[in-house]
Design an enzyme around this catalytic site. Structure first.
Site, PDB file in Angstrom:
ATOM      1  N   ARG A  45     -36.838  -1.617  -2.501  1.00 47.68           N
ATOM      2  CA  ARG A  45     -38.258  -1.719  -2.171  1.00 47.68           C
ATOM      3  C   ARG A  45     -39.092  -1.353  -3.401  1.00 47.68           C
ATOM      4  O   ARG A  45     -39.330  -0.180  -3.667  1.00 47.68           O
ATOM      5  CB  ARG A  45     -38.618  -0.787  -1.009  1.00 47.68           C
ATOM      6  CG  ARG A  45     -38.005  -1.193   0.312  1.00 47.68           C
ATOM      7  CD  ARG A  45     -38.556  -0.298   1.418  1.00 47.68           C
ATOM      8  NE  ARG A  45     -38.071  -0.708   2.729  1.00 47.68           N
ATOM      9  CZ  ARG A  45     -38.502  -0.199   3.882  1.00 47.68           C
ATOM     10  NH1 ARG A  45     -39.445   0.744   3.848  1.00 47.68           N
ATOM     11  NH2 ARG A  45     -38.019  -0.606   5.036  1.00 47.68           N
ATOM     12  N   ASP A  47     -42.288  -0.805  -5.856  1.00 51.76           N
ATOM     13  CA  ASP A  47     -43.639  -0.290  -5.653  1.00 51.76           C
ATOM     14  C   ASP A  47     -44.690  -1.319  -6.054  1.00 51.76           C
ATOM     15  O   ASP A  47     -44.385  -2.346  -6.675  1.00 51.76           O
ATOM     16  CB  ASP A  47     -43.850   0.977  -6.487  1.00 51.76           C
ATOM     17  CG  ASP A  47     -43.008   2.142  -5.991  1.00 51.76           C
ATOM     18  OD1 ASP A  47     -42.656   2.156  -4.797  1.00 51.76           O
ATOM     19  OD2 ASP A  47     -42.710   3.045  -6.805  1.00 51.76           O
ATOM     20  N   ARG A 193     -39.507   4.946 -13.279  1.00 49.59           N
ATOM     21  CA  ARG A 193     -40.778   5.133 -14.004  1.00 49.59           C
ATOM     22  C   ARG A 193     -40.946   6.564 -14.489  1.00 49.59           C
ATOM     23  O   ARG A 193     -41.543   6.805 -15.536  1.00 49.59           O
ATOM     24  CB  ARG A 193     -41.930   4.707 -13.114  1.00 49.59           C
ATOM     25  CG  ARG A 193     -41.975   3.189 -12.874  1.00 49.59           C
ATOM     26  CD  ARG A 193     -42.924   2.838 -11.753  1.00 49.59           C
ATOM     27  NE  ARG A 193     -44.264   3.339 -12.015  1.00 49.59           N
ATOM     28  CZ  ARG A 193     -45.178   3.534 -11.062  1.00 49.59           C
ATOM     29  NH1 ARG A 193     -44.875   3.289  -9.793  1.00 49.59           N
ATOM     30  NH2 ARG A 193     -46.373   3.971 -11.370  1.00 49.59           N
TER      31      ARG A 193
END
Length: 262
Positions: A45, A47, A193
């Site tokens: 999933r 972002d 990230r």
């Protein structure tokens, strides 16, 4: 389904009320084509703002559907920023999420004085600081292996943050661009990230090469770790085992992971 998308104008993968999401757009198109409700399961999933060239999703559809025909029909219905590249029949044991062996991400950073090239500005971070690749590589190698990455993850209740980081390497991609390749069996929320953000701090000289690995002793999110912008990140590929091992892999993935457990 092999899926690619430019995540710039999407609020991520997962369906959200009153928001444009990849799953929402794709589910609507699929349901229109097959004239029945469709439920998608995805490998990862992503972002809001994150892209994909190698996303994988599965749905239970009629075995009579021709994959090539479905790809062509979807190409006519889907917006230009999301494409279904291929539709392949799989065994009933296949699960796009739980059967996956590993996910591969890449993060693009433009270090040239002028920043990212205009045609790549949507998938490349313009980095206005020096980047010491030797220091970044040193720091990256210290993070490899199985660890509790809680310091680099946004906590989700009941979810483990133990992950096996298999690759974290940096290469010069030409044209003043540096690309990070990150691979693991799975990633917790915001992990890639956050790793990139921490390593960019090392690269600009704000942190020592040992700092990111030192955070692995933390049992919770480290507030001092910067999260790199979403638009530089792309899900590049997902690996799966042979068909005969799909069920076993899914069962193993569903078990809550504990650091050091066999």
């Amino acid at each position: 389904m092999d899926v690619a998308y430019d995540g710039t104008d999407f609020s991520g993968w997962a369906i959200q009320p009153a928001r444009r999401t990849v799953c929402g757009v794709l589910t609507e198109a699929l349901s229109t084509v097959v004239r029945a409700p469709v439920q998608l399961t995805v490998a990862g999933r992503t972002d809001a703002g994150v892209h994909a060239t190698g996303q994988v999703a599965h749905a239970d559809l009629s075995a009579d559907l021709d994959g090539t025909w479905l790809v062509r029909r979807l190409a006519r219905l889907l917006p230009s920023d999301v494409r279904v590249r291929a539709v392949t029949p799989v065994p009933a044991a296949f699960d796009a999420r739980f059967s996956a062996l590993r996910r591969h991400y890449r993060y693009r950073v433009a270090t040239a004085p002028h920043g990212a090239e205009p045609l790549r500005a949507r998938d490349t971070l313009s980095w206005p600081h020096p980047l010491d690749l030797a220091a970044v590589t040193d720091a990256s190698e210290r993070l490899l292996g199985e660890h509790d990455f809680a310091a680099f993850c946004k906590r989700r209740e009941g979810a483990t943050t133990v992950r096996a980081l298999q690759r974290l390497s940096w290469t010069e991609a030409g044209g003043g661009v540096v690309e990070a390749a990150v691979s693991a069996d799975a990633f917790c929320h915001s992990m890639v990230r956050s790793l990139v953000g921490a390593l960019l701090d090392v690269g600009r000289g704000r942190r020592a090469a040992a700092w990111p690995a030192e955070l692995l002793t933390r049992g919770e999110r480290a507030s001092e770790v910067p999260v790199a912008p979403a638009h530089g990140l792309t899900l590049a590929a997902v690996d799966y085992p042979p068909d005969t091992e799909l069920a076993a892999r899914a069962d193993a993935t569903r078990r809550k992971r504990v650091l050091g457990a066999q």
